[in-house]
Design a protein around this motif. Structure first.
Motif, PDB file in Angstrom:
ATOM      1  N   LYS A   1      38.178  52.497  41.728  1.00  0.00           N
ATOM      2  CA  LYS A   1      37.951  51.852  40.432  1.00  0.00           C
ATOM      3  C   LYS A   1      38.052  52.871  39.294  1.00  0.00           C
TER       4      LYS A   1
ATOM      5  N   LYS B   1      40.702  52.472  36.312  1.00  0.00           N
ATOM      6  CA  LYS B   1      40.231  52.280  34.933  1.00  0.00           C
ATOM      7  C   LYS B   1      40.209  53.586  34.134  1.00  0.00           C
TER       8      LYS B   1
ATOM      9  N   LYS C   1      28.218  37.002  31.862  1.00  0.00           N
ATOM     10  CA  LYS C   1      29.571  36.416  31.894  1.00  0.00           C
ATOM     11  C   LYS C   1      29.493  35.108  32.656  1.00  0.00           C
TER      12      LYS C   1
ATOM     13  N   TYR D   1      31.353  32.518  34.394  1.00  0.00           N
ATOM     14  CA  TYR D   1      32.569  32.015  35.038  1.00  0.00           C
ATOM     15  C   TYR D   1      32.246  30.729  35.799  1.00  0.00           C
TER      16      TYR D   1
ATOM     17  N   LYS E   1      37.608  31.517  36.453  1.00  0.00           N
ATOM     18  CA  LYS E   1      38.755  32.402  36.227  1.00  0.00           C
ATOM     19  C   LYS E   1      40.041  31.693  36.662  1.00  0.00           C
TER      20      LYS E   1
ATOM     21  N   SER F   1      42.083  32.497  38.801  1.00  0.00           N
ATOM     22  CA  SER F   1      42.193  32.528  40.264  1.00  0.00           C
ATOM     23  C   SER F   1      41.479  31.339  40.911  1.00  0.00           C
TER      24      SER F   1
ATOM     25  N   TYR G   1      38.052  31.520  40.758  1.00  0.00           N
ATOM     26  CA  TYR G   1      36.738  32.146  40.995  1.00  0.00           C
ATOM     27  C   TYR G   1      35.685  31.588  40.050  1.00  0.00           C
TER      28      TYR G   1
ATOM     29  N   HIS H   1      27.682  36.051  36.086  1.00  0.00           N
ATOM     30  CA  HIS H   1      27.421  37.492  36.224  1.00  0.00           C
ATOM     31  C   HIS H   1      26.452  37.984  35.159  1.00  0.00           C
TER      32      HIS H   1
ATOM     33  N   GLU I   1      24.854  44.945  38.723  1.00  0.00           N
ATOM     34  CA  GLU I   1      25.520  43.660  38.490  1.00  0.00           C
ATOM     35  C   GLU I   1      24.907  42.602  39.397  1.00  0.00           C
TER      36      GLU I   1
ATOM     37  N   GLN J   1      25.318  38.813  40.654  1.00  0.00           N
ATOM     38  CA  GLN J   1      26.222  37.648  40.699  1.00  0.00           C
ATOM     39  C   GLN J   1      25.429  36.455  41.217  1.00  0.00           C
TER      40      GLN J   1
ATOM     41  N   ALA K   1      34.787  32.390  47.324  1.00  0.00           N
ATOM     42  CA  ALA K   1      34.976  33.790  46.894  1.00  0.00           C
ATOM     43  C   ALA K   1      35.113  34.733  48.091  1.00  0.00           C
TER      44      ALA K   1
ATOM     45  N   GLU L   1      38.620  34.124  49.595  1.00  0.00           N
ATOM     46  CA  GLU L   1      39.641  34.624  48.677  1.00  0.00           C
ATOM     47  C   GLU L   1      39.651  36.151  48.667  1.00  0.00           C
TER      48      GLU L   1
HETATM   49  P1  GTP Z   1      35.548  44.890  37.049  1.00  0.00           P
HETATM   50  O1  GTP Z   1      34.105  45.244  36.889  1.00  0.00           O
HETATM   51  O2  GTP Z   1      36.458  46.041  37.011  1.00  0.00           O
HETATM   52  O3  GTP Z   1      35.796  44.048  38.294  1.00  0.00           O
HETATM   53  O4  GTP Z   1      36.000  44.090  35.777  1.00  0.00           O
HETATM   54  P2  GTP Z   1      35.160  42.994  35.026  1.00  0.00           P
HETATM   55  O5  GTP Z   1      33.860  43.561  34.588  1.00  0.00           O
HETATM   56  O6  GTP Z   1      36.028  42.328  34.010  1.00  0.00           O
HETATM   57  O7  GTP Z   1      34.946  42.052  36.250  1.00  0.00           O
HETATM   58  P3  GTP Z   1      34.310  40.649  36.403  1.00  0.00           P
HETATM   59  O8  GTP Z   1      32.994  40.531  35.764  1.00  0.00           O
HETATM   60  O9  GTP Z   1      35.343  39.628  36.050  1.00  0.00           O
HETATM   61  O10 GTP Z   1      34.162  40.657  37.996  1.00  0.00           O
HETATM   62  C1  GTP Z   1      33.352  41.560  38.643  1.00  0.00           C
HETATM   63  C2  GTP Z   1      33.219  41.176  40.102  1.00  0.00           C
HETATM   64  O11 GTP Z   1      33.295  39.750  40.278  1.00  0.00           O
HETATM   65  C3  GTP Z   1      34.273  41.701  41.027  1.00  0.00           C
HETATM   66  O12 GTP Z   1      33.965  42.998  41.440  1.00  0.00           O
HETATM   67  C4  GTP Z   1      34.213  40.694  42.182  1.00  0.00           C
HETATM   68  O13 GTP Z   1      33.077  40.948  43.013  1.00  0.00           O
HETATM   69  C5  GTP Z   1      33.961  39.408  41.462  1.00  0.00           C
HETATM   70  N1  GTP Z   1      35.218  38.719  41.122  1.00  0.00           N
HETATM   71  C6  GTP Z   1      35.816  38.654  39.917  1.00  0.00           C
HETATM   72  N2  GTP Z   1      36.951  37.939  39.968  1.00  0.00           N
HETATM   73  C7  GTP Z   1      37.089  37.526  41.254  1.00  0.00           C
HETATM   74  C8  GTP Z   1      38.081  36.738  41.955  1.00  0.00           C
HETATM   75  O14 GTP Z   1      39.067  36.254  41.399  1.00  0.00           O
HETATM   76  N3  GTP Z   1      37.869  36.550  43.290  1.00  0.00           N
HETATM   77  C9  GTP Z   1      36.777  37.048  43.956  1.00  0.00           C
HETATM   78  N4  GTP Z   1      36.663  36.803  45.262  1.00  0.00           N
HETATM   79  N5  GTP Z   1      35.848  37.786  43.326  1.00  0.00           N
HETATM   80  C10 GTP Z   1      36.000  38.033  42.000  1.00  0.00           C
END
Ligand code: GTP
Ligand code: MG
Length: 212
Positions: free
Chosen positions: A64, A68, A114, A116, A121, A123, A125, A129, A148, A150, A160, A163
């Motif tokens: 990561k 990033k 966040k 979702y 999303k 995808s 998802y 969060h 974090e 979830q 999830a 996927e």
């Molecule tokens: P990152 O922290 O780099 O992932 O970017 P972000 O902060 O924009 O991420 P986001 O909050 O969208 O997602 C964080 C976490 O959610 C990921 O590490 C996954 O565990 C989960 N997640 C997000 N999108 C998906 C998805 O499309 N599929 C699945 N299975 N998990 C997801």
């Protein structure tokens, strides 16, 4: 010999860095499990069904950081999911209840949310969060770390999990036909959650009218 020593140094640095995160994950999982227990002991419905947690592996953190462009110095500020907790609920409406419980706690501070769930999303998802700041207390003293959380239903978690395994199997390039089927499956999950909530509210209404 020098290479070996620098490797040991690096492992020691990683261990040192991850200690408060390990502690935070254990604390948080225990606290949410106790909340579930407390509901049950008071004969109250618990919006928390399952709780799991993990500390991100060093390999995943490194991947990561690379993706990033995050330096060692920026690591703890920019990678917010080194400590990760997942709270699974039975019903979609439980998610907001859990989020409210978290917002009201004095032992963690919500930094970001966040949603979702209402807006999934692309995808497919869905999940809620929260990034929280949590004070881990180790031998070295107090340390504020990010975690974090979830929050999702059993059905959202099912989707999830599958996927995620497919993304892993295909290294992020899931074939288009499979991706399409996953999106369709996500719509089925949404319908399933809605149907389960309807069934539950009808059962509750029936119970209430029996009492009156
Ligand atoms: P990152 O922290 O780099 O992932 O970017 P972000 O902060 O924009 O991420 P986001 O909050 O969208 O997602 C964080 C976490 O959610 C990921 O590490 C996954 O565990 C989960 N997640 C997000 N999108 C998906 C998805 O499309 N599929 C699945 N299975 N998990 C997801
Ligand atoms: Mg993130």
């Amino acid at each position: 010999m020098i290479v070996k020593e620098s490797c040991f140094m690096e492992i020691r640095l990683w261990r040192e860095l991850l200690i408060p995160y390990e502690l935070a994950v254990k604390d948080l999982v225990m606290k949410f499990k106790l909340l579930q227990k407390e509901h049950r002991e008071k004969n109250l419905y618990s919006p928390i069904e399952q709780v799991t947690g993990r500390v991100k592996s060093i390999n995943s953190i490194l991947e990561k950081m690379q993706a990033k462009h995050v330096s060692w110095e920026e690591l703890e500020e920019k990678i917010e999911d080194i400590a990760g907790v997942r709270i699974i609920c039975q019903f979609c409406e439980d998610i907001e209840k859990v989020a409210a419980l978290i917002r009201n706690r004095s032992d963690m501070r919500v930094l970001e949310e966040k949603d979702y769930v209402t807006q999934g999303k692309d995808s497919g998802y869905r999940s809620y969060h929260m990034i929280v700041s949590y004070c881990a207390e180790t031998l070295a003293g107090k340390k504020e770390i990010h975690a974090e959380i979830q929050i999702r239903t059993l059905a959202m978690n099912f989707w999830a999990t599958i996927e995620h395994s497919l993304q892993y199997k295909y290294k992020g390039n899931v074939p288009a036909d499979l991706a399409g089927r996953l999106t369709e499956a996500a719509n089925s999950v949404l319908k399933l959650d809605e149907e389960m909530s309807l069934v539950r509210s009808e059962v509750m209404d029936a119970q209430k009218s029996m009492l009156h």
